[in-house]
Design an enzyme around this catalytic site. Structure first.
Site, PDB file in Angstrom:
ATOM      1  N   LYS A  22       0.842  -1.203   0.000  1.00  0.00           N
ATOM      2  CA  LYS A  22       0.000   0.000   0.000  1.00  0.00           C
ATOM      3  C   LYS A  22       0.877   1.253   0.000  1.00  0.00           C
ATOM      4  CE  LYS A  22      -1.724   1.545   4.018  1.00  0.00           C
ATOM      5  NZ  LYS A  22      -1.434   2.966   4.304  1.00  0.00           N
ATOM      6  N   ASN A  23       1.919   1.250   0.833  1.00  0.00           N
ATOM      7  CA  ASN A  23       2.706   2.475   1.007  1.00  0.00           C
ATOM      8  C   ASN A  23       3.723   2.704  -0.098  1.00  0.00           C
ATOM      9  OD1 ASN A  23       1.160   2.916   3.232  1.00  0.00           O
ATOM     10  ND2 ASN A  23       2.709   2.288   4.713  1.00  0.00           N
ATOM     11  N   CYS A 117      -4.751  12.087  12.785  1.00  0.00           N
ATOM     12  CA  CYS A 117      -5.413  10.787  12.828  1.00  0.00           C
ATOM     13  C   CYS A 117      -5.375  10.349  14.293  1.00  0.00           C
ATOM     14  CB  CYS A 117      -4.680   9.795  11.931  1.00  0.00           C
ATOM     15  SG  CYS A 117      -3.052   9.434  12.515  1.00  0.00           S
ATOM     16  N   ARG A 122      -0.457  14.810  12.395  1.00  0.00           N
ATOM     17  CA  ARG A 122       0.365  14.339  11.273  1.00  0.00           C
ATOM     18  C   ARG A 122       0.838  15.591  10.524  1.00  0.00           C
ATOM     19  NH1 ARG A 122      -1.083   8.959  10.111  1.00  0.00           N
ATOM     20  NH2 ARG A 122       0.715   8.840   8.728  1.00  0.00           N
ATOM     21  N   ASP A 311       4.544   0.511  11.765  1.00  0.00           N
ATOM     22  CA  ASP A 311       3.312  -0.091  11.228  1.00  0.00           C
ATOM     23  C   ASP A 311       3.144  -1.532  11.662  1.00  0.00           C
ATOM     24  OD1 ASP A 311       3.445   1.712   8.067  1.00  0.00           O
ATOM     25  OD2 ASP A 311       2.861   2.296  10.089  1.00  0.00           O
ATOM     26  N   ARG A 403      -8.740  -0.511   4.295  1.00  0.00           N
ATOM     27  CA  ARG A 403      -7.887   0.496   3.650  1.00  0.00           C
ATOM     28  C   ARG A 403      -6.559  -0.111   3.214  1.00  0.00           C
ATOM     29  NH1 ARG A 403      -7.122   5.879   6.860  1.00  0.00           N
ATOM     30  NH2 ARG A 403      -5.786   6.109   5.032  1.00  0.00           N
TER      31      ARG A 403
HETATM   32  C1  EPZ Z   1       4.119   6.870   6.139  1.00  0.00           C
HETATM   33  O1  EPZ Z   1       3.367   7.924   6.696  1.00  0.00           O
HETATM   34  C2  EPZ Z   1       3.178   5.679   6.072  1.00  0.00           C
HETATM   35  N1  EPZ Z   1       2.021   6.001   5.227  1.00  0.00           N
HETATM   36  C3  EPZ Z   1       2.699   5.310   7.470  1.00  0.00           C
HETATM   37  O2  EPZ Z   1       1.942   4.122   7.343  1.00  0.00           O
HETATM   38  C4  EPZ Z   1       3.914   5.011   8.346  1.00  0.00           C
HETATM   39  O3  EPZ Z   1       3.476   4.765   9.652  1.00  0.00           O
HETATM   40  C5  EPZ Z   1       4.868   6.214   8.325  1.00  0.00           C
HETATM   41  O4  EPZ Z   1       5.235   6.539   6.971  1.00  0.00           O
HETATM   42  C6  EPZ Z   1       6.146   5.936   9.103  1.00  0.00           C
HETATM   43  O5  EPZ Z   1       6.802   4.838   8.542  1.00  0.00           O
HETATM   44  C7  EPZ Z   1       2.154   5.930   3.892  1.00  0.00           C
HETATM   45  O6  EPZ Z   1       3.220   5.644   3.375  1.00  0.00           O
HETATM   46  C8  EPZ Z   1       0.922   6.231   3.078  1.00  0.00           C
HETATM   47  P1  EPZ Z   1       6.358  10.089   8.109  1.00  0.00           P
HETATM   48  P2  EPZ Z   1       3.988   9.441   6.684  1.00  0.00           P
HETATM   49  O7  EPZ Z   1       6.314  11.374   7.357  1.00  0.00           O
HETATM   50  O8  EPZ Z   1       4.753   9.644   5.438  1.00  0.00           O
HETATM   51  C9  EPZ Z   1       6.827  13.244  11.580  1.00  0.00           C
HETATM   52  C10 EPZ Z   1       0.155   2.673   7.676  1.00  0.00           C
HETATM   53  O9  EPZ Z   1      -0.190   2.101   8.710  1.00  0.00           O
HETATM   54  N2  EPZ Z   1       6.647  14.236  10.517  1.00  0.00           N
HETATM   55  O10 EPZ Z   1       7.447   9.108   7.799  1.00  0.00           O
HETATM   56  O11 EPZ Z   1       2.890  10.373   7.001  1.00  0.00           O
HETATM   57  C11 EPZ Z   1       5.570  12.431  11.823  1.00  0.00           C
HETATM   58  O12 EPZ Z   1       4.697  13.087  12.740  1.00  0.00           O
HETATM   59  C12 EPZ Z   1       0.538   4.129   7.715  1.00  0.00           C
HETATM   60  O13 EPZ Z   1       0.271   2.122   6.553  1.00  0.00           O
HETATM   61  C13 EPZ Z   1       6.880  15.582  10.805  1.00  0.00           C
HETATM   62  O14 EPZ Z   1       7.231  15.943  11.922  1.00  0.00           O
HETATM   63  O15 EPZ Z   1       4.968   9.347   7.932  1.00  0.00           O
HETATM   64  C14 EPZ Z   1       6.137  11.160  12.400  1.00  0.00           C
HETATM   65  O16 EPZ Z   1       6.391  11.329  13.768  1.00  0.00           O
HETATM   66  C15 EPZ Z   1       0.265   4.764   9.063  1.00  0.00           C
HETATM   67  N3  EPZ Z   1       6.700  16.500   9.805  1.00  0.00           N
HETATM   68  C16 EPZ Z   1       7.465  10.993  11.660  1.00  0.00           C
HETATM   69  O17 EPZ Z   1       7.783  12.291  11.135  1.00  0.00           O
HETATM   70  C17 EPZ Z   1       6.322  16.140   8.545  1.00  0.00           C
HETATM   71  O18 EPZ Z   1       6.193  17.031   7.671  1.00  0.00           O
HETATM   72  C18 EPZ Z   1       7.419  10.008  10.494  1.00  0.00           C
HETATM   73  O19 EPZ Z   1       6.343  10.412   9.677  1.00  0.00           O
HETATM   74  C19 EPZ Z   1       6.077  14.770   8.270  1.00  0.00           C
HETATM   75  C20 EPZ Z   1       6.257  13.830   9.269  1.00  0.00           C
END
Ligand code: EPZ
Length: 434
Positions: A22-23, A117, A122, A311, A403
């Site tokens: 998915k990701n 969420c 996020r 995840d 999803r």
């Molecule tokens: C991706 O989300 C995945 N989703 C998430 O999977 C996964 O949990 C996450 O990466 C971490 O591996 C998809 O790929 C669609 P991040 P993403 O940006 O990109 C912080 C699932 O279950 N952050 O890597 O949104 C954030 O708050 C889903 O399949 C900032 O601070 O995650 C987090 O603490 C849930 N500022 C950390 O970074 C930003 O601009 C990692 O988030 C962006 C993120």
């Protein structure tokens, strides 16, 4: 709203086919907006999030049709609409992936802020940082991110993209996609190294991009004037695979996962082996997972790749709730991602929350109960608990699971689980609403 009814006592056995990730498929589909010609994406999983993203992409002028089950053919036919509207974006935060391709290809993008969420805020500040490093002018207007490229083109630049929680998968994907069409060279330091980012980068290079350092925290991109079409097969879903691994370990089963990439699952395989689970790479993408002896407790932190993935945290907590002894799980990515613990406690799990950690004392047996999924991974974790609980477990709000898990109950039934879906009829929903 549908629910899943699970009878405890199953021992999983047999084979299960792992679907496309998915990701990985979500950013890859968004990247097709960058192409001048047709793209062919295979191994596309049939997921709610994929159908939602295709609907959003069609609104911004992408033609997308399945040539056969799992193989999607796309082509940009209209570039006039550059807005991803709230009604659709609010149902799936990955819509943020439209920001970069619309901006880089069309010079303008207006994407609704995805919102938070259940496991916390996020933020998108790193997405903004990455695109501003390429010269984008970005404003937040009435809940939308509005991005403009001065003179219609982005300029290559340098950006250190990791934030306080480490690298960002989404911000890396967005900045990488934008850099491919920026004038000049871009260096992204602190880039996410998740396999899904590698899958995206390989696809972009097949479209004619010039990305170096793929799979490392430093990505170097030389911008090109345009990208042709391209074809790719979406990599296997390492989180779906890990979910079935955890279920086999919980039920004392013996299963084979087909079409997996063991090299994407090093941390998961290491943790399961340390807990006493047999994990054998049989080659040709087949992983055998079996557990006959006692499970050993563990202490683990969820960290960016190649460490143990956030995840898989809920599924691991489920497994640890029936692992004798005390285990500690610490969430370094989303410190609030523990909604499943309250539901597992209703099934008899002994879990104590301490800041970003959960301390789990394994119990002999969980008891079936009515529980509620709060996100897709929590939902899968509750089904896993239901497989070993005494009696019947009913998991509500199954739309979360839909999803990200293709044919979830069918795959589990094929492994010997007793699980079925109860669909709520529209009249029932109306009754409930009243
Ligand atoms: C991706 O989300 C995945 N989703 C998430 O999977 C996964 O949990 C996450 O990466 C971490 O591996 C998809 O790929 C669609 P991040 P993403 O940006 O990109 C912080 C699932 O279950 N952050 O890597 O949104 C954030 O708050 C889903 O399949 C900032 O601070 O995650 C987090 O603490 C849930 N500022 C950390 O970074 C930003 O601009 C990692 O988030 C962006 C993120």
């Amino acid at each position: 709203m549908d629910k899943l009814v699970v009878e405890g006592g199953a021992t999983l056995s047999g084979s299960v086919q792992i679907s496309g990730a998915k990701n990985a498929v979500l950013p890859i589909l968004a990247a097709t907006l960058l192409a001048d010609r047709q793209c062919v994406i295979s191994n596309v999983p049939n997921l709610k999030d994929v159908r939602t993203l295709i609907e959003i992409l069609r609104e911004v002028g992408l033609e997308a049709e399945f040539r056969s089950p799992g193989t999607l053919v796309t082509k940009v036919v209209d570039e006039s609409n550059c807005t991803a509207r709230y009604e659709l974006v609010s149902t799936m935060r990955a819509s943020i992936y439209l920001l970069a391709p619309l901006l880089a290809k069309r010079g303008y993008a207006k994407v609704s802020l995805p919102g938070g969420c259940v496991f916390g805020l996020r933020p998108v500040d790193l997405h903004v940082k990455g695109l501003e490093a390429l010269g984008a002018e970005i404003t937040l207007e009435h809940g939308y991110i509005v991005a403009r490229a001065p003179k219609g083109r982005l300029q290559g630049g340098y950006v250190y993209l990791a934030g306080p929680m480490g690298s960002s998968v989404g911000a890396t994907a967005n900045t990488l996609m934008a850099a491919c069409l920026a004038d000049g060279k871009t260096v992204i330091e602190g880039a996410a190294c998740e396999p899904e980012i590698t899958d995206l980068a390989l696809f972009l290079n097949r479209m004619g991009a010039t990305i170096e350092g793929i799979g490392t925290p430093t990505l170097k991109i030389t911008g090109v004037p345009s990208l042709r079409g391209g074809a790719t097969r979406v990599c296997p879903d390492r989180i779906e695979a890990g979910t079935y691994m955890a279920m086999a370990a919980m039920t004392g089963g013996d299963i084979r996962l087909h079409d997996v990439r063991p090299d994407h699952m090093g941390a998961q395989i290491d943790v399961f082996r340390a807990m006493g689970v047999t994990v054998e790479d049989e080659g040709q993408g087949v992983l055998r997972v079996a557990r006959s002896g006692p499970l050993t407790p563990t202490r683990i932190s969820m960290l960016p790749y190649p460490c143990f993935p956030t995840d898989m945290q809920a599924q691991l907590v489920s497994l640890l709730s029936v692992t004798p002894g005390m285990s500690v799980v610490t969430e370094r990515i989303y410190p609030e991602r523990f909604m499943h613990c309250a539901e597992l406690s209703r099934m008899g799990a002994q879990i104590h929350r301490e800041g970003p950690s959960a301390i789990i004392c394994g119990v002999e047996q969980l008891s079936g109960a009515e529980v509620m999924a709060s996100d897709l991974r929590a939902g899968a974790a509750l089904v896993a608990a239901g497989l070993v609980a005494k009696g019947t477990t009913t998991v509500h709000r199954v739309y979360h699971i839909d999803r990200g898990y293709e044919n979830f109950e069918e795959k589990l039934t094929g492994l010997g689980a007793t699980i079925f879906r109860v669909s709520s009829t529209p009249s029932e929903s109306i009754k409930r609403a009243a």
